[in-house]
Design a protein around this motif. Sequence first.
Motif, PDB file in Angstrom:
ATOM      1  N   VAL A  43       0.756  -1.380   0.240  1.00 35.31           N
ATOM      2  CA  VAL A  43      -0.181   0.127   0.251  1.00 35.31           C
ATOM      3  C   VAL A  43       0.911   0.979  -0.034  1.00 35.31           C
ATOM      4  O   VAL A  43       0.766   2.036  -0.894  1.00 35.31           O
ATOM      5  CB  VAL A  43      -1.024   0.046   1.264  1.00 35.31           C
ATOM      6  N   VAL A  44       1.903   1.244   0.858  1.00 32.76           N
ATOM      7  CA  VAL A  44       2.488   2.594   0.873  1.00 32.76           C
ATOM      8  C   VAL A  44       3.472   2.645  -0.293  1.00 32.76           C
ATOM      9  O   VAL A  44       3.559   3.757  -0.882  1.00 32.76           O
ATOM     10  CB  VAL A  44       3.713   2.415   2.293  1.00 32.76           C
ATOM     11  N   VAL A  59       0.908   3.878  -3.130  1.00 33.39           N
ATOM     12  CA  VAL A  59       0.134   5.380  -2.954  1.00 33.39           C
ATOM     13  C   VAL A  59       1.033   6.571  -2.886  1.00 33.39           C
ATOM     14  O   VAL A  59       2.096   6.548  -2.697  1.00 33.39           O
ATOM     15  CB  VAL A  59      -0.717   5.419  -1.579  1.00 33.39           C
ATOM     16  N   PRO A  60       0.836   7.693  -3.627  1.00 39.25           N
ATOM     17  CA  PRO A  60       1.791   8.813  -3.442  1.00 39.25           C
ATOM     18  C   PRO A  60       1.928   9.154  -2.131  1.00 39.25           C
ATOM     19  O   PRO A  60       1.192   9.336  -1.505  1.00 39.25           O
ATOM     20  CB  PRO A  60       1.133   9.977  -4.339  1.00 39.25           C
ATOM     21  N   LEU A  83       2.247  12.334  -0.947  1.00 34.94           N
ATOM     22  CA  LEU A  83       1.173  13.402  -0.693  1.00 34.94           C
ATOM     23  C   LEU A  83       0.039  12.671  -0.273  1.00 34.94           C
ATOM     24  O   LEU A  83      -0.615  13.446   0.735  1.00 34.94           O
ATOM     25  CB  LEU A  83       1.083  13.936  -2.139  1.00 34.94           C
ATOM     26  N   MET A  84      -0.792  11.683  -0.740  1.00 33.22           N
ATOM     27  CA  MET A  84      -1.774  11.387  -0.361  1.00 33.22           C
ATOM     28  C   MET A  84      -1.666  10.672   1.035  1.00 33.22           C
ATOM     29  O   MET A  84      -2.557  10.761   1.953  1.00 33.22           O
ATOM     30  CB  MET A  84      -2.275   9.902  -0.969  1.00 33.22           C
ATOM     31  N   PHE A 119      -1.848  13.731   3.368  1.00 34.84           N
ATOM     32  CA  PHE A 119      -3.020  14.023   3.832  1.00 34.84           C
ATOM     33  C   PHE A 119      -4.015  13.106   4.786  1.00 34.84           C
ATOM     34  O   PHE A 119      -4.390  13.323   5.813  1.00 34.84           O
ATOM     35  CB  PHE A 119      -3.912  14.161   2.660  1.00 34.84           C
ATOM     36  N   TRP A 120      -3.481  11.647   4.481  1.00 28.87           N
ATOM     37  CA  TRP A 120      -4.174  10.605   5.553  1.00 28.87           C
ATOM     38  C   TRP A 120      -4.000  10.869   6.915  1.00 28.87           C
ATOM     39  O   TRP A 120      -4.562  11.023   7.778  1.00 28.87           O
ATOM     40  CB  TRP A 120      -3.804   9.249   5.003  1.00 28.87           C
ATOM     41  N   PHE A 170      -5.163  14.029   8.562  1.00 26.83           N
ATOM     42  CA  PHE A 170      -6.375  13.954   8.688  1.00 26.83           C
ATOM     43  C   PHE A 170      -6.894  13.140  10.104  1.00 26.83           C
ATOM     44  O   PHE A 170      -7.576  13.452  11.113  1.00 26.83           O
ATOM     45  CB  PHE A 170      -7.515  13.479   7.440  1.00 26.83           C
ATOM     46  N   TYR A 205       6.123   5.869   5.819  1.00 29.47           N
ATOM     47  CA  TYR A 205       6.765   5.811   4.430  1.00 29.47           C
ATOM     48  C   TYR A 205       8.046   5.155   4.515  1.00 29.47           C
ATOM     49  O   TYR A 205       8.376   4.136   3.685  1.00 29.47           O
ATOM     50  CB  TYR A 205       6.672   7.267   3.956  1.00 29.47           C
ATOM     51  N   THR A 249      10.256  17.707   1.492  1.00 32.53           N
ATOM     52  CA  THR A 249       9.696  18.983   0.775  1.00 32.53           C
ATOM     53  C   THR A 249       8.332  18.933   0.823  1.00 32.53           C
ATOM     54  O   THR A 249       7.808  20.204   0.615  1.00 32.53           O
ATOM     55  CB  THR A 249      10.565  18.870  -0.489  1.00 32.53           C
ATOM     56  N   LEU A 250       7.826  17.950   0.791  1.00 28.99           N
ATOM     57  CA  LEU A 250       6.383  17.760   0.705  1.00 28.99           C
ATOM     58  C   LEU A 250       5.604  18.505   2.004  1.00 28.99           C
ATOM     59  O   LEU A 250       4.352  18.688   2.083  1.00 28.99           O
ATOM     60  CB  LEU A 250       5.725  16.396   0.330  1.00 28.99           C
ATOM     61  N   TYR A 255       6.107  21.105   2.748  1.00 28.51           N
ATOM     62  CA  TYR A 255       5.337  22.451   1.954  1.00 28.51           C
ATOM     63  C   TYR A 255       3.755  22.463   2.183  1.00 28.51           C
ATOM     64  O   TYR A 255       3.211  23.552   2.405  1.00 28.51           O
ATOM     65  CB  TYR A 255       5.978  22.834   0.970  1.00 28.51           C
ATOM     66  N   VAL A 256       3.416  21.346   1.364  1.00 32.60           N
ATOM     67  CA  VAL A 256       1.799  21.398   1.193  1.00 32.60           C
ATOM     68  C   VAL A 256       1.099  21.416   2.661  1.00 32.60           C
ATOM     69  O   VAL A 256      -0.148  21.794   2.426  1.00 32.60           O
ATOM     70  CB  VAL A 256       1.596  19.957   0.299  1.00 32.60           C
TER      71      VAL A 256
END
Lengths: 233, 243, 244
Positions: free
Chosen positions: B71-72, B75-76, B78-79, B82-83, B86, B109, B172-173, B175-176
Motif C-alpha cells: 500500500v505504501v 500510494v503517492p 502526498l496522499m 493527507f491521510w 486527517f 513511509y 519538501t512535501l 510544504y503542502v
Amino acid sequence: MKGFDLLAILLNPGFSAMLLHGIVMTFVVAIGSWLLAMSLGILLLALRLLPARIAEAAVAAYISYHRNVPTLVQLMLWYFGISSLFPAAMQEWFGEHNGEVLFAIIGLGLCQAAYFSEDLRSGLRSVAPGQEEAARALGHSYLGTMRFVLMPQAFRNAMPALVNHTVSLFKNSSLAMAIGVAELTHAVKEVESESFRTFETYLIATVLYLVCSLLLMAAGAALSRGTALAGAR
Amino acid sequence: MLQGAISIVSENWLLLLVGQYPNGPLGGIAATLMLSVLGIALAFPLSVLIALARISRWPLLRAPATALVYVVRGVPLLMIIFWVYFLFPLLLGANVPGFATMVCTLVIYEGAFLSEVVRAGIQALPAGQMDAARALGHSYPRAMRYIILPQALYNMLPAILSQFISTIKETTLGYVINVPELTFAANQINNRLLTKPFEVFLILALTYYVVCYSLSAATTWLERRIATRRAGPAPLAVMEAAG
Amino acid sequence: MIRFENVNKLYGDYPALADINAEVARGEVVVVCGPSGSGKSTLIRTVNRLEEIRSGAILFEGRNVHAKMSSAELNKLRSRIGFVFQSFNLFPHLSALDNIILSPHRVNGLGRAAARDRAMALLDRVGLANRAHAFPAQLSGGQQQRVAIARALAMEPPAMLFDEPTSALDPEMVGEVLAVIRGLAQDGMTMMCVTHEMSFARDVADRVWFMDAGRILETGTPDAFFGAPQHPRAQRFLSDLRSR
C-alpha cells in the motif's frame, strides 16, 4: 461526524466529475512525462556513448542534478522560476492554456529521464562482454551492433528497474498539484473541502492510486519475466 | 542575476537556515534535517520489525506486513501525508502540529521502504549463516539478533544512507501542509519578493543539491569501504597471519 | 589466403606475438596449439582485427587487415571471415534461426526469405533443424556452438577461424562440434583452428603450428609433429599432454 457514506461522493455528479477529471489529468501528466522521460533517457545514453569527454561530463552533471534535487523543488523551479524568464506574452499564453500541465510534464519528464538513462546504462553494462565482439566479428557496424544486439538486451536487463521508476513517475504526478495542476490529489482536496467527507474521498482516491500502481507493477513483472534473458550478469 | 541571487541569500540566510526561530517554530534547513533525521531514525526500528514480519513463517505476521508495504509503495507520498494529517488529530483527540504530522508520515513511509532494504539485506546473506547459527543451538530470535541482523545491516549501510537522502527530498512535501521547512521558507521569500522567482528557486535547488550530493558522495565512499572490508584481506596475507 | 608478415604485438613490454611469419593457403586447415599464454588465441584474433598489432601486416585475400581503413571497410572485411568463439556468444534475445538470419540480412543485405532459407539449410547441416525456434538458453553448450558455427557460415566466408571451439564444453558434447568442423574441413574450407583436441588435430589438420611465448616454434604435418617433434618445448608440451 456524518456516517460513512461512499455513495454520497460517488453518485454525486459534481464530485464524481471532479474526481474523474482528476484521474484524466493524472494520466495526462503521467503518460506525457513518461514519453518525454523515455525518449530523453535513451538520448542521454546515446550521448554518453559518444567519444567526446564533454558529452559524458554533461550527461553526468544532468543526472546528478536531477537525482539530488527534490522533484517538488524541480517542479517549482520550472513553474515559478523558469517560466518567469519567458517574455510576458508567452507567460500570459501559458496562464490561459493550462501552462502548468506543460511545466509539470516537462519537470517530471526531465527528472525521470535521468533515472531511466541510468537504468538503461546499467542494463547495457550487464550485457555479456562477448556479445559486442561476436556482432563485430560478423561484420556489423557500431550502430548495427547497438541496434540489433546490445540495446535489445540492455532494455531487457533494465526492465525491472524501468518498471519501478515508471511506478514512481506515476506517483509523482501527484506533486503537480503543488503547481496547480488539477490532477487526482488536487481534485481530492477540492471534493473534500466541498463535501466535508474527508474519509470517503481520501479512500476513493487511495484505492484508485493503489489499483493503478498495482496494475503497473503486475504488468511490469509479467513483462520482465517474459523478456528476461538467461546469462545476464 | 547573480547579484540578485547573492543579495537574496545575504538578506534571508537566517530564514533559510532556521526559519522563524526563535520567533516561531524551527524552520529552514534545520527543520529539514531534523525531520529527516527523526524520520529515518524512528523508521529504522519499525522497518526491521516489518522486514522480519515479511519473512516470518506465520501468515498472521506476513500478510499485514506485506499489505502495508504494497500500500505504501503504491500510494503517492502526498496522499499519505493527507491521510496522516486527517487521522492523527482524530485518533489523538487533539491538534497536532504540522511538524509532528510530517515526522509520523515519514516514519510510516520510510518504515515501509526501508523494510524492503532490510529484507533484501537479510536475504542476501548466504543461507549457511542461519544454518550455522541454528546448528550451534541458537534460537531463531537470538540468531537474528546476534548473527544475521548485524551482518545484514552493516552490508546495507550504503542503501540505508541512500534512503536517508531520499528522506531529505521527501521533507519538501511538508510544504503542502505548511510545515516551515526549507522549501516552505523559500516560498515565503518568493511571496514577499515576487520579482525574483528564478533566483529564489535556483538557490533552493542548489542548496538541496549540495546537501544531497555530499551525502551521496559519502555513500559511495562507504560502499567502497564496505566492499573491501567484506572481501577480506588477500588470501596470502590470511595464510601468513595464520602461520 | 591468410598471410602473417613480421607480426609483432606487445602488452607493455611483454611480447604477446613475436616475429610471426606464416601462411595459410586456400583450402588448408591449420591447427595452432601450444601451452596456455603462448599467444595462440591472440594470433587468431588478429586475423579479423579483434586484436591490434604493433608492427607487421596480416594479409587476407591480399588485403592488409591492419592497414588504416574506414570502419565500413573493416566491417566488410570481417564479414568475409567467419569466427567461432570459445564461449559461443550467441545472441540470447534471438532464436537459433534468428541468430543465423540476422547478419546475412542486415550486413549483406540478403532478403529476409532468402536469409531464412539459407539459415534453415545451415541448421540442417549442423543437425539442429528441429531446434530452429529454440532460444540459446534452451540449448546445450554443444548445440549452441553448432548454431554459432552455422551463424558464421551464413555469411558465406571464404575462411573460418575457430578459437578453442570445444574448450568450454562438457566432454560428452565435444564430439558433436568436432564432427561439424571436420565436415567443413572435408568440404575444403580454409580454416585456422586453435584447439587442445590433439586427436582431432591429427585427423583434420593439413599442418600444425606449435606456439610458445608468442612465437611459432615449429610447424609440420600432423604426423611429423605428433610423431617426432623437433623443438624441445614442443617435445615437453606433447609429453605433458600425453601423461594426462
